[in-house]
Design a protein around this motif. Structure first.
Motif, PDB file in Angstrom:
ATOM      1  N   LYS A  89       0.823  -1.212   0.000  1.00 24.03           N
ATOM      2  CA  LYS A  89       0.000   0.000   0.000  1.00 24.03           C
ATOM      3  C   LYS A  89       0.860   1.266   0.000  1.00 24.03           C
ATOM      4  CE  LYS A  89      -4.143  -1.867   0.205  1.00 24.03           C
ATOM      5  NZ  LYS A  89      -5.156  -1.676  -0.871  1.00 24.03           N
ATOM      6  N   ALA A  90       2.054   1.165   0.544  1.00 21.14           N
ATOM      7  CA  ALA A  90       2.971   2.314   0.473  1.00 21.14           C
ATOM      8  C   ALA A  90       3.377   2.565  -0.971  1.00 21.14           C
ATOM      9  CB  ALA A  90       4.209   2.060   1.340  1.00 21.14           C
ATOM     10  N   GLY A  91       3.520   1.488  -1.727  1.00 22.57           N
ATOM     11  CA  GLY A  91       3.891   1.634  -3.139  1.00 22.57           C
ATOM     12  C   GLY A  91       2.785   2.209  -3.998  1.00 22.57           C
ATOM     13  N   THR A  92       1.531   2.016  -3.575  1.00 22.51           N
ATOM     14  CA  THR A  92       0.402   2.543  -4.357  1.00 22.51           C
ATOM     15  C   THR A  92      -0.035   3.932  -3.898  1.00 22.51           C
ATOM     16  OG1 THR A  92      -1.220   1.517  -2.866  1.00 22.51           O
ATOM     17  CG2 THR A  92      -0.451   0.204  -4.747  1.00 22.51           C
ATOM     18  N   GLY A  93       0.542   4.404  -2.795  1.00 20.06           N
ATOM     19  CA  GLY A  93       0.172   5.720  -2.290  1.00 20.06           C
ATOM     20  C   GLY A  93      -0.941   5.705  -1.265  1.00 20.06           C
ATOM     21  N   ASP A  94      -1.507   4.540  -0.986  1.00 22.28           N
ATOM     22  CA  ASP A  94      -2.549   4.461   0.040  1.00 22.28           C
ATOM     23  C   ASP A  94      -1.969   4.698   1.431  1.00 22.28           C
ATOM     24  OD1 ASP A  94      -4.869   3.741  -1.621  1.00 22.28           O
ATOM     25  OD2 ASP A  94      -3.739   1.922  -2.026  1.00 22.28           O
ATOM     26  N   ILE A  95      -0.777   4.145   1.673  1.00 23.51           N
ATOM     27  CA  ILE A  95      -0.020   4.491   2.881  1.00 23.51           C
ATOM     28  C   ILE A  95       0.913   5.636   2.495  1.00 23.51           C
ATOM     29  CG2 ILE A  95       1.683   3.717   4.578  1.00 23.51           C
ATOM     30  CD1 ILE A  95      -0.980   2.403   5.018  1.00 23.51           C
ATOM     31  N   ARG A  96       0.688   6.804   3.081  1.00 23.10           N
ATOM     32  CA  ARG A  96       1.486   7.975   2.718  1.00 23.10           C
ATOM     33  C   ARG A  96       2.650   8.213   3.678  1.00 23.10           C
ATOM     34  NH1 ARG A  96      -2.336  13.018   1.886  1.00 23.10           N
ATOM     35  NH2 ARG A  96      -0.390  13.828   0.958  1.00 23.10           N
ATOM     36  N   GLY A  97       2.468   7.815   4.951  1.00 19.25           N
ATOM     37  CA  GLY A  97       3.520   7.976   5.949  1.00 19.25           C
ATOM     38  C   GLY A  97       3.840   6.654   6.607  1.00 19.25           C
ATOM     39  N   LEU A  98       5.104   6.233   6.537  1.00 22.51           N
ATOM     40  CA  LEU A  98       5.516   4.942   7.089  1.00 22.51           C
ATOM     41  C   LEU A  98       6.699   5.148   8.033  1.00 22.51           C
ATOM     42  CD1 LEU A  98       5.451   1.873   7.272  1.00 22.51           C
ATOM     43  CD2 LEU A  98       6.730   1.769   5.107  1.00 22.51           C
ATOM     44  N   GLU A 140      13.748  -2.248  11.778  1.00 19.17           N
ATOM     45  CA  GLU A 140      13.465  -3.318  10.821  1.00 19.17           C
ATOM     46  C   GLU A 140      14.132  -2.973   9.495  1.00 19.17           C
ATOM     47  OE1 GLU A 140      10.335  -5.949  11.063  1.00 19.17           O
ATOM     48  OE2 GLU A 140      11.479  -5.974  12.930  1.00 19.17           O
ATOM     49  N   ASN A 141      14.417  -4.007   8.707  1.00 17.37           N
ATOM     50  CA  ASN A 141      15.106  -3.795   7.435  1.00 17.37           C
ATOM     51  C   ASN A 141      14.378  -4.544   6.321  1.00 17.37           C
ATOM     52  OD1 ASN A 141      17.033  -2.978   5.585  1.00 17.37           O
ATOM     53  ND2 ASN A 141      18.604  -4.417   6.282  1.00 17.37           N
ATOM     54  N   PRO A 142      13.130  -4.137   6.005  1.00 16.61           N
ATOM     55  CA  PRO A 142      12.335  -4.879   5.020  1.00 16.61           C
ATOM     56  C   PRO A 142      12.932  -4.904   3.625  1.00 16.61           C
ATOM     57  CG  PRO A 142      11.276  -2.795   5.583  1.00 16.61           C
ATOM     58  CD  PRO A 142      12.390  -2.989   6.559  1.00 16.61           C
ATOM     59  N   ALA A 143      13.810  -3.961   3.300  1.00 16.73           N
ATOM     60  CA  ALA A 143      14.426  -3.969   1.975  1.00 16.73           C
ATOM     61  C   ALA A 143      15.256  -5.232   1.750  1.00 16.73           C
ATOM     62  CB  ALA A 143      15.307  -2.728   1.800  1.00 16.73           C
ATOM     63  N   VAL A 144      15.671  -5.872   2.843  1.00 14.33           N
ATOM     64  CA  VAL A 144      16.433  -7.114   2.737  1.00 14.33           C
ATOM     65  C   VAL A 144      15.615  -8.316   3.200  1.00 14.33           C
ATOM     66  CG1 VAL A 144      18.514  -8.334   3.528  1.00 14.33           C
ATOM     67  CG2 VAL A 144      18.619  -5.884   3.031  1.00 14.33           C
ATOM     68  N   VAL A 196       9.742  -4.419  -3.099  1.00 15.03           N
ATOM     69  CA  VAL A 196       9.796  -3.740  -1.801  1.00 15.03           C
ATOM     70  C   VAL A 196      10.553  -2.424  -1.922  1.00 15.03           C
ATOM     71  CG1 VAL A 196      10.709  -3.864   0.556  1.00 15.03           C
ATOM     72  CG2 VAL A 196       9.596  -5.858  -0.461  1.00 15.03           C
ATOM     73  N   GLU A 197      11.700  -2.477  -2.601  1.00 13.61           N
ATOM     74  CA  GLU A 197      12.498  -1.259  -2.776  1.00 13.61           C
ATOM     75  C   GLU A 197      11.718  -0.199  -3.549  1.00 13.61           C
ATOM     76  OE1 GLU A 197      16.712   0.191  -4.822  1.00 13.61           O
ATOM     77  OE2 GLU A 197      16.375  -1.937  -4.378  1.00 13.61           O
ATOM     78  N   ARG A 198      11.015  -0.629  -4.590  1.00 17.88           N
ATOM     79  CA  ARG A 198      10.225   0.329  -5.354  1.00 17.88           C
ATOM     80  C   ARG A 198       9.136   0.959  -4.490  1.00 17.88           C
ATOM     81  NH1 ARG A 198       5.677   1.275  -7.465  1.00 17.88           N
ATOM     82  NH2 ARG A 198       4.763  -0.640  -6.617  1.00 17.88           N
ATOM     83  N   SER A 199       8.479   0.156  -3.682  1.00 17.77           N
ATOM     84  CA  SER A 199       7.416   0.671  -2.816  1.00 17.77           C
ATOM     85  C   SER A 199       7.960   1.672  -1.794  1.00 17.77           C
ATOM     86  CB  SER A 199       6.718  -0.483  -2.097  1.00 17.77           C
ATOM     87  OG  SER A 199       5.978  -1.269  -2.991  1.00 17.77           O
ATOM     88  N   LEU A 200       9.093   1.339  -1.195  1.00 17.88           N
ATOM     89  CA  LEU A 200       9.663   2.251  -0.204  1.00 17.88           C
ATOM     90  C   LEU A 200      10.122   3.557  -0.847  1.00 17.88           C
ATOM     91  CD1 LEU A 200      11.700  -0.299   1.955  1.00 17.88           C
ATOM     92  CD2 LEU A 200       9.523   0.781   2.521  1.00 17.88           C
ATOM     93  N   GLU A 201      10.649   3.470  -2.061  1.00 12.55           N
ATOM     94  CA  GLU A 201      11.051   4.686  -2.776  1.00 12.55           C
ATOM     95  C   GLU A 201       9.851   5.572  -3.095  1.00 12.55           C
ATOM     96  OE1 GLU A 201      13.116   3.015  -6.096  1.00 12.55           O
ATOM     97  OE2 GLU A 201      15.096   3.336  -5.192  1.00 12.55           O
ATOM     98  N   ALA A 203      17.139   2.193   5.446  1.00 10.34           N
ATOM     99  CA  ALA A 203      17.434   3.575   5.840  1.00 10.34           C
ATOM    100  C   ALA A 203      17.945   4.398   4.660  1.00 10.34           C
ATOM    101  CB  ALA A 203      18.454   3.586   6.973  1.00 10.34           C
ATOM    102  N   LYS A 204      18.656   3.784   3.743  1.00 16.19           N
ATOM    103  CA  LYS A 204      19.169   4.502   2.579  1.00 16.19           C
ATOM    104  C   LYS A 204      18.053   5.062   1.703  1.00 16.19           C
ATOM    105  CE  LYS A 204      23.373   1.686   2.341  1.00 16.19           C
ATOM    106  NZ  LYS A 204      24.085   0.601   1.619  1.00 16.19           N
ATOM    107  N   LEU A 205      16.847   4.512   1.837  1.00 16.34           N
ATOM    108  CA  LEU A 205      15.706   4.963   1.035  1.00 16.34           C
ATOM    109  C   LEU A 205      14.854   5.989   1.773  1.00 16.34           C
ATOM    110  CD1 LEU A 205      14.571   1.416  -0.172  1.00 16.34           C
ATOM    111  CD2 LEU A 205      16.024   3.029  -1.414  1.00 16.34           C
ATOM    112  N   ALA A 206      15.193   6.299   3.021  1.00 13.72           N
ATOM    113  CA  ALA A 206      14.312   7.080   3.891  1.00 13.72           C
ATOM    114  C   ALA A 206      14.376   8.574   3.610  1.00 13.72           C
ATOM    115  CB  ALA A 206      14.666   6.815   5.346  1.00 13.72           C
TER     116      ALA A 206
END
Length: 899
Positions: free
Chosen positions: A606-615, A620-624, A632-637, A653-656
């Motif tokens: 949902k973060a990748g679709t814009g439904d979750i706007r603030g995360l 945690e390290n979900p990118a790995v 996952v990386e695309r969604s976090l970006e 964190a590098k994507l934050a």
């Protein structure tokens, strides 16, 4: 004293005084219990009695010779002299003989002032030795970064030999040669890295002299210069207690807590993997992304930025636009505050953490079957069982100290059944190894249960008195004949039947499992199948029995307990429950709507679709760690506002947009809850680097920016609030945890805690049988992707490598991925050990070095997810268990391409 007590005790005399003791007890144990200190060099509680050093000899009236106290049992009326003239003279002679071939450079020895030989020489006034002759001059072995071996100081006590063999099972050490040439060393006197040594460090901890010493203290610290801080290991879910040795504000080593529930036993990560705390990579200042770059800012600026932007997103889009991922690495108190912040400031239940990826199927499955989703029994009860069934758990690598207990139990004559497609260490000990095809657990367990039922080996009394749903379930397994199970699983029917009989004929059976059960689209069904089998055989609610899921991280159990889940308040109180809602509202002032939130994988999507706007991601390290890593990386970006709070600049964190520097376990106060529900203290040992703050401090700063008016002065005050709201933790206070942990449920301050669950009745009343049907995995091998990828851990690294890859000692052992492939596959693809290959799935490709081994079956590739450079989860499927939404991380179709 009562008559019954008199019958169970005997009277002995020691140095003129009378004492009560137990028949058969050794003189040493009996007298030490009464405050005597009899010198020993070779005795170690819990290990076989060697009786080699003879320093513990005592005089017994009427005996013609001195007797070793460690191996001589007491007898009624025995008269013992522990310090007679004859005893003292014998001890002095023994010490003089030891000094004759001992390196006496005590002033520069790292064990100076912490050496038993030195202590006893002082006690018995032995300054020198008259026994002068040839001496041995051995080179010091410094070939590994963990500890050195100084044979010139070895006194041949044999403790290292015993603990390595009896507890670890590695059998590294033994006595070599004879007489004057005798030496305790490894096979062929080889360097330890070329042996079966796991670098657990237990030999170092039992060595009474300076023969085995941590490299980290060499020429760095001496025993009297070190402060010891008792804390809990930050790696797996076993929760080993240990002392951090601190000098001048830095950790210099670790020592055991011998009287802890793990008996002072540690693994290589706990003993030597602490140096990440002082890594140069630690985050030290808050950062905000400006013009595409993360830029250091003050805490005031960071808090203002976060509060303004989260509030804006909440006001514009409501509670469904905000989500948070809490952490299995931080304390209970910090997890509690995290979910409280999200639920009160933003009225959201979109709260989850990595338990979703490991044991969410356990929480749902066991809660549905038993009424509680936690490990039913305690780790040390493995020594009291008759049969251990290990399914989907590489215990000796993922939970080493629990693995020690399983190996100990097996050596004691307990039967061991291992159900695993891979050849793991425990298969070498197993009475039966069921090498099933991946993702066929349900069929196998149904088949075992059917044999037990058909042969009348089930516990009819238990089933009738304490269960429901039996008849429907029995009908559901009728089709799982040994022949059909063999066809589905690949396990020969004769082996299936032998295994069923072994379980059915055992009085006490313990089921141990981990993510080889849970991480499937049938994860919940797998757990229900184990629960069914445990109820059928009456192996719940007694010591030495139970269903025991091994939690993967140091506080993943605690994070669940604290309500870092989308459908529960703390202590597993449903968010829809009116009573719970009213209770929390009275303390918090507000609660979110009674609608379960999104899970980890759903939040990321949902973060990748814009439904979750603030995360907001804490520790945690979900990118790995999450499946389909590219997505996952695309969604976090794409996430509008991504806040990451961690101790390192992780791949996430590098994507934050905002990065907040937090503290490690060594810089924090609070509690962790281990896999057996044991709540234990975590204590601050060193100061955090730079401007890093504890997670509690950060969350409190943000809460007050959001006008929540939090006023927690310390973590104990947070636990006080938990006591009021979480019934399982009602009696767990910092004061009660000062010396040892407590196992929940612990309802009030006079409650002793609970070693095992469901004693008289299940938490839900009666245990419930659930019919479960085998369904194939979401991806099966095909012509294009002919192999199955199985993922897991390796002994010396942990999870996404955030901590262990910053331990220079652990990296020395291995610093890259090794994809395990079967020799037949390697031969077909013309691949040799050490080659670099591409491994591809329907989602992506990675490169990896290959390890050719028969430890994996022909149709499997095994990889860890420790090494971000080889992003294994780029390959894994996003297919999820439809009930608990756990991803199928254990079964993805792949192919290998030679470079």
């Amino acid at each position: 004293m009562t008559d019954s007590q008199n019958q169970n005790t005997i009277t002995i005399m020691a140095d003129g005084n009378s004492y009560q003791t137990e028949p058969g007890e050794s003189i040493l144990n009996a007298l030490e219990r009464h405050g005597f200190h009899i010198p020993t060099l070779c005795y170690e509680e819990g290990l076989p009695i060697i009786g080699a050093c003879r320093l513990c000899v005592v005089e017994i009236s009427g005996a013609r010779k001195l007797h070793p106290a460690c191996s001589t049992p007491v007898a009624d009326g025995m008269n013992i002299f522990t310090e007679s003239e004859q005893v003292v003279e014998a001890r002095r002679e023994i010490l003089k003989l030891l000094l004759a071939n001992h390196d006496l450079r005590c002033l520069t020895c790292e064990r100076n002032a912490d050496c038993r030989l030195q202590d006893y020489c002082y006690r018995y006034k032995v300054e020198d030795t008259p026994y002068v002759g040839d001496t041995k001059n051995y080179p010091i072995d410094r070939s590994n970064p963990f500890f050195f071996r100084d044979y010139g100081k070895c006194i041949m006590c044999g403790k290292c030999v015993s603990i390595c063999a009896e507890i670890n099972g590695a059998y590294v050490y033994d006595f070599m040669d004879r007489g004057f040439d005798s030496k305790v060393t490894s096979a062929f006197d080889d360097e330890l890295q070329n042996t079966t040594c796991t670098f657990c460090g237990m030999c170092v901890n039992v060595c009474p002299v300076g023969a085995l010493v941590e490299r980290s203290v060499e020429w760095r610290s001496r025993p009297w210069e070190v402060d010891k801080v008792l804390t809990t290991c930050p790696y797996c879910g076993v929760g080993c207690q240990m002392y951090l040795k601190v000098q001048d504000g830095e950790i210099v080593g670790v020592s055991r807590k011998k009287d802890s529930f793990t008996k002072g036993h540690l693994c290589g990560k706990g003993q030597f993997g602490w140096d990440f705390v002082h890594s140069k990579d630690r985050l030290t200042k808050p950062m905000i992304r400006k013009d595409g770059q993360l830029t250091e800012v003050s805490w005031d600026v960071a808090m203002e930025y976060i509060s303004e932007n989260l509030s804006r997103l909440y006001n514009e889009s409501g509670s469904d636009a905000i989500a948070g991922l809490s952490s299995a690495k931080v304390t209970n108190e910090e997890n509690y505050l995290f979910q409280k912040l999200l639920r009160t400031a933003f009225k959201t239940n979109h709260i989850d953490h990595c338990a979703r990826l490991c044991h969410s199927s356990t929480v749902w499955g066991l809660a549905t079957s038993f009424g509680s989703g936690a490990m039913t029994n305690s780790i040390n009860e493995l020594l009291e069982t008759d049969c251990i069934v290990v399914i989907g758990s590489n215990t000796t690598e993922a939970h080493p100290v629990t693995g020690y207990r399983i190996k100990q139990a097996n050596k004691m004559g307990k039967n061991l059944i291992v159900i695993d497609p891979r050849k793991i260490e425990l298969t070498n000990y197993a009475d039966e190894w069921l090498k099933l095809r991946p993702a066929t657990n349900v069929a196998l367990l149904n088949g075992i249960a059917r044999v037990i039922y058909k042969e009348g080996l089930w516990d009819q009394e238990f089933v009738e008195a304490r269960s429901e749903g039996f008849q429907d379930w029995i009908e559901s397994i009728e089709g799982y004949t040994p022949e059909r199970v063999q066809e589905i699983t690949g396990v020969p029917k004769d082996k299936l039947i032998r295994t069923a009989r072994l379980i059915g004929n055992s009085n006490k059976v313990t089921f141990v499992y981990a993510m080889g059960v849970t991480q499937y689209t049938q994860g919940t069904q797998n757990v229900l199948s184990i629960a069914n089998l445990a109820i059928l055989t009456g192996n719940v609610g007694r010591r030495g029995t139970g269903v025991n899921p091994l939690r993967g991280q140091n506080n993943v159990q605690g994070a669940c307990d604290m309500g870092a889940l989308p459908n529960y308040f703390p202590s597993y109180q449903p968010i829809e429950d009116p009573v719970a809602r009213d209770k929390f509202k009275k303390v918090w002032g507000t609660v979110p709507e009674p609608k379960p939130g999104l899970t980890v994988t759903e939040i990321i999507e949902k973060a990748g679709t814009g439904d979750i706007r603030g995360l907001y991601i804490m520790g945690e390290n979900p990118a790995v760690s999450d499946p389909d890593a590219d997505e996952v990386e695309r969604s976090l970006e794409e996430t509008e506002l991504l806040i990451v709070q961690d101790i390192f600049m992780t791949e996430t964190a590098k994507l934050a947009d905002v990065v907040l520097p937090a503290t490690s376990f060594a810089e924090t106060e609070g509690t962790f809850t281990n896999t057996e529900r044991r709540v234990q203290r975590v204590r601050k040992a060193v100061e955090p680097p730079g401007q890093a703050k504890t997670d509690r401090e950060i969350l409190t700063l943000l809460a007050n920016r959001l006008e929540l008016n939090w006023n927690y002065n310390n973590d104990e005050e947070v636990m006080d609030e938990i006591n009021k709201l979480a019934p399982f933790y009602g009696g767990i206070t910092f004061a009660r945890l000062e010396n040892e942990g407590l196992q929940w449920p612990c309802y009030h301050t006079s409650h002793p805690g609970t070693e095992f669950l469901h004693k008289d009745q299940f938490s839900r009343g009666k245990g419930k049988f659930h019919p479960v049907k085998y369904i194939p995995p979401s991806e099966e091998p095909s012509k294009k992707y002919p192999l199955i990828l199985n993922t897991g851990r390796w002994l010396y690294h942990f999870h996404t490598g955030t901590m262990s890859l910053r331990s220079q000692r652990l990296k020395w052992l291995r610093d890259e991925e090794l994809a395990m492939v079967n020799p037949q596959v390697a031969n077909e693809l013309d691949i040799e050990d050490g080659d670099i290959v591409k491994i591809a799935s329907r989602r992506g490709k990675v490169k990896s070095k290959v390890q050719v081994t028969d430890h994996v079956p022909q149709d499997m590739v095994f990889m860890t997810f420790h090494f971000p450079e080889t992003l294994t989860n780029r390959l894994t499927t996003k297919a999820k268990d439809p009930i608990c939404k756990i991803p199928e991380l254990k079964s993805s179709a792949v192919r290998i391409e030679k470079e």
